[in-house]
Design a protein around this motif. Structure first.
Motif, PDB file in Angstrom:
ATOM      1  N   ARG A  13     -20.921   4.932  -9.225  1.00 34.53           N
ATOM      2  CA  ARG A  13     -21.061   5.626  -7.932  1.00 34.53           C
ATOM      3  C   ARG A  13     -19.687   6.064  -7.486  1.00 34.53           C
ATOM      4  O   ARG A  13     -18.710   5.322  -7.630  1.00 34.53           O
ATOM      5  CB  ARG A  13     -21.645   4.677  -6.894  1.00 34.53           C
ATOM      6  CG  ARG A  13     -23.168   4.521  -7.029  1.00 34.53           C
ATOM      7  CD  ARG A  13     -23.678   3.477  -6.062  1.00 34.53           C
ATOM      8  NE  ARG A  13     -23.103   3.630  -4.718  1.00 34.53           N
ATOM      9  CZ  ARG A  13     -22.883   2.605  -3.887  1.00 34.53           C
ATOM     10  NH1 ARG A  13     -23.155   1.388  -4.238  1.00 34.53           N
ATOM     11  NH2 ARG A  13     -22.375   2.823  -2.680  1.00 34.53           N
ATOM     12  N   VAL A  14     -19.636   7.266  -6.939  1.00 35.04           N
ATOM     13  CA  VAL A  14     -18.351   7.759  -6.445  1.00 35.04           C
ATOM     14  C   VAL A  14     -18.236   7.425  -4.965  1.00 35.04           C
ATOM     15  O   VAL A  14     -19.121   7.749  -4.175  1.00 35.04           O
ATOM     16  CB  VAL A  14     -18.229   9.282  -6.664  1.00 35.04           C
ATOM     17  CG1 VAL A  14     -16.875   9.773  -6.166  1.00 35.04           C
ATOM     18  CG2 VAL A  14     -18.419   9.621  -8.138  1.00 35.04           C
ATOM     19  N   LEU A  15     -17.123   6.729  -4.623  1.00 36.44           N
ATOM     20  CA  LEU A  15     -16.873   6.366  -3.234  1.00 36.44           C
ATOM     21  C   LEU A  15     -15.780   7.269  -2.669  1.00 36.44           C
ATOM     22  O   LEU A  15     -14.993   7.853  -3.428  1.00 36.44           O
ATOM     23  CB  LEU A  15     -16.418   4.905  -3.136  1.00 36.44           C
ATOM     24  CG  LEU A  15     -17.371   3.843  -3.676  1.00 36.44           C
ATOM     25  CD1 LEU A  15     -16.802   2.456  -3.419  1.00 36.44           C
ATOM     26  CD2 LEU A  15     -18.746   3.970  -3.030  1.00 36.44           C
ATOM     27  N   PRO A  16     -15.693   7.368  -1.340  1.00 41.60           N
ATOM     28  CA  PRO A  16     -14.629   8.175  -0.744  1.00 41.60           C
ATOM     29  C   PRO A  16     -13.262   7.719  -1.260  1.00 41.60           C
ATOM     30  O   PRO A  16     -13.062   6.531  -1.533  1.00 41.60           O
ATOM     31  CB  PRO A  16     -14.759   7.895   0.753  1.00 41.60           C
ATOM     32  CG  PRO A  16     -16.167   7.432   0.940  1.00 41.60           C
ATOM     33  CD  PRO A  16     -16.570   6.756  -0.334  1.00 41.60           C
ATOM     34  N   ASN A  18     -11.834   9.069  -4.034  1.00 43.14           N
ATOM     35  CA  ASN A  18     -11.801   9.197  -5.498  1.00 43.14           C
ATOM     36  C   ASN A  18     -11.894   7.863  -6.220  1.00 43.14           C
ATOM     37  O   ASN A  18     -11.217   7.626  -7.216  1.00 43.14           O
ATOM     38  CB  ASN A  18     -10.515   9.911  -5.950  1.00 43.14           C
ATOM     39  CG  ASN A  18     -10.650  11.416  -5.813  1.00 43.14           C
ATOM     40  OD1 ASN A  18     -11.759  11.949  -5.854  1.00 43.14           O
ATOM     41  ND2 ASN A  18      -9.525  12.077  -5.654  1.00 43.14           N
ATOM     42  N   ILE A  19     -12.704   6.971  -5.678  1.00 41.50           N
ATOM     43  CA  ILE A  19     -12.930   5.664  -6.318  1.00 41.50           C
ATOM     44  C   ILE A  19     -14.277   5.700  -7.041  1.00 41.50           C
ATOM     45  O   ILE A  19     -15.287   6.144  -6.491  1.00 41.50           O
ATOM     46  CB  ILE A  19     -12.926   4.530  -5.258  1.00 41.50           C
ATOM     47  CG1 ILE A  19     -11.532   4.376  -4.653  1.00 41.50           C
ATOM     48  CG2 ILE A  19     -13.395   3.205  -5.854  1.00 41.50           C
ATOM     49  CD1 ILE A  19     -10.443   3.908  -5.580  1.00 41.50           C
ATOM     50  N   LEU A  20     -14.237   5.232  -8.264  1.00 45.42           N
ATOM     51  CA  LEU A  20     -15.459   5.143  -9.062  1.00 45.42           C
ATOM     52  C   LEU A  20     -15.906   3.683  -9.074  1.00 45.42           C
ATOM     53  O   LEU A  20     -15.181   2.807  -9.568  1.00 45.42           O
ATOM     54  CB  LEU A  20     -15.166   5.630 -10.490  1.00 45.42           C
ATOM     55  CG  LEU A  20     -16.315   5.581 -11.482  1.00 45.42           C
ATOM     56  CD1 LEU A  20     -17.485   6.450 -11.027  1.00 45.42           C
ATOM     57  CD2 LEU A  20     -15.824   6.038 -12.862  1.00 45.42           C
ATOM     58  N   LEU A  21     -17.082   3.424  -8.510  1.00 40.36           N
ATOM     59  CA  LEU A  21     -17.597   2.057  -8.451  1.00 40.36           C
ATOM     60  C   LEU A  21     -18.410   1.764  -9.710  1.00 40.36           C
ATOM     61  O   LEU A  21     -19.390   2.457  -9.999  1.00 40.36           O
ATOM     62  CB  LEU A  21     -18.473   1.915  -7.201  1.00 40.36           C
ATOM     63  CG  LEU A  21     -18.867   0.486  -6.824  1.00 40.36           C
ATOM     64  CD1 LEU A  21     -17.653  -0.288  -6.322  1.00 40.36           C
ATOM     65  CD2 LEU A  21     -19.953   0.508  -5.755  1.00 40.36           C
ATOM     66  N   ASP A  23     -19.261  -1.638 -10.456  1.00 43.99           N
ATOM     67  CA  ASP A  23     -19.355  -3.090 -10.306  1.00 43.99           C
ATOM     68  C   ASP A  23     -20.607  -3.687 -10.931  1.00 43.99           C
ATOM     69  O   ASP A  23     -20.713  -4.903 -11.045  1.00 43.99           O
ATOM     70  CB  ASP A  23     -19.228  -3.502  -8.836  1.00 43.99           C
ATOM     71  CG  ASP A  23     -20.323  -2.928  -7.971  1.00 43.99           C
ATOM     72  OD1 ASP A  23     -21.084  -2.061  -8.463  1.00 43.99           O
ATOM     73  OD2 ASP A  23     -20.424  -3.331  -6.799  1.00 43.99           O
ATOM     74  N   THR A 100      -1.951   1.939  -3.900  1.00 45.78           N
ATOM     75  CA  THR A 100      -3.108   1.690  -3.047  1.00 45.78           C
ATOM     76  C   THR A 100      -2.715   0.798  -1.869  1.00 45.78           C
ATOM     77  O   THR A 100      -3.083   1.048  -0.728  1.00 45.78           O
ATOM     78  CB  THR A 100      -4.218   0.984  -3.874  1.00 45.78           C
ATOM     79  OG1 THR A 100      -4.300   1.643  -5.128  1.00 45.78           O
ATOM     80  CG2 THR A 100      -5.540   1.026  -3.183  1.00 45.78           C
ATOM     81  N   GLY A 184     -18.221  13.972  -5.218  1.00 42.00           N
ATOM     82  CA  GLY A 184     -19.146  12.955  -5.730  1.00 42.00           C
ATOM     83  C   GLY A 184     -19.628  13.194  -7.146  1.00 42.00           C
ATOM     84  O   GLY A 184     -20.494  12.478  -7.646  1.00 42.00           O
TER      85      GLY A 184
END
Ligand code: G4P
Length: 193
Positions: A13-16, A18-21, A23, A100, A184
């Motif tokens: 899942r793409v999070l705000p 530019n983080i790719l989740l 988990d 970060t 996204g």
């Protein structure tokens, strides 16, 4: 690596920011079968390197390091993270800047566990800004050991890390190369294995 790309497409899942989740299979939830395939891919890519140890930094690279070490038949080793430099001479240490968190931290490993005869393959789940892997390579060199190369599960090729490491002459084998997470949407480039 097609299986990894397919899994990222299915469960990532793409999070705000530019983080790719990931988990459910690579970070908190760990898919051992998929991770074993990743270890096999690195074993094939680095088959001509006389690797003596697999190294990562705590925490999320450890599972990958253990599986990879098992495939190579060598020990796994992880550097610990500390908030400050600790003045002690029984450890190799290096400083890592986190973009970060906007601050530096120290990584360290016991001198007993990393010695000049080691030829080390570094592995991690993500390559983003690359400071963690660059710091780990510094630590290996500080120990008088050599770096065989780097194995990365997911490379974010639009961040600084890949260039930073290549400029240092380090070889990278990325199993999934993410070129963009804009709006996204996950856009893959060609991976190394
Ligand atoms: P870098 O030098 O390791 O590239 O670090 P950066 O400060 O850019 O990233 C901070 C942390 O966030 C790193 O984990 C990195 O693996 C992780 N990270 C970067 N991009 C993503 C992403 O898109 N998705 C996820 N899930 N993680 C990402 P770390 O601080 O080393 O922590 P740990 O998780 O290994 O304990």
């Amino acid at each position: 690596m097609k299986e990894l790309e397919d899994r990222i497409r299915k469960d990532g899942r793409v999070l705000p920011g530019n983080i790719l989740l990931v988990d459910s299979f690579l970070n908190q939830g760990l898919d051992a079968r998929l991770m074993n395939q990743m270890a096999l891919a690195w074993q094939e890519f680095y088959k001509d390197e006389p690797v003596t140890k697999i190294m990562t930094i705590e925490a999320s690279g450890i599972a990958l390091a253990v599986l990879t070490a098992y495939r190579f038949g060598v020990p796994a080793l992880f550097a610990k993270k500390f908030a400050t430099i600790n003045l002690t001479d029984d450890r190799h240490q290096a400083s890592v800047y986190s973009y970060t968190r906007e601050k530096s931290y120290t990584i360290a490993v016991s001198r007993r566990l990393l010695t000049p005869d080691d030829h080390v393959l570094l592995v991690d789940d993500f390559l983003a800004n690359g400071c963690a892997m660059a710091g780990l390579a510094d630590l290996v060199r500080e120990a008088g050991a050599s770096v065989a190369g780097i194995g990365v599960a997911i490379e974010k090729s639009f961040q600084k890390g890949p260039d930073l490491l290549r400029e240092r002459g380090l070889t990278i084998c990325s199993l999934a190369r993410v070129e963009s997470l804009e709006e996204g949407r996950i856009v893959f480039g060609k991976a190394d294995a």
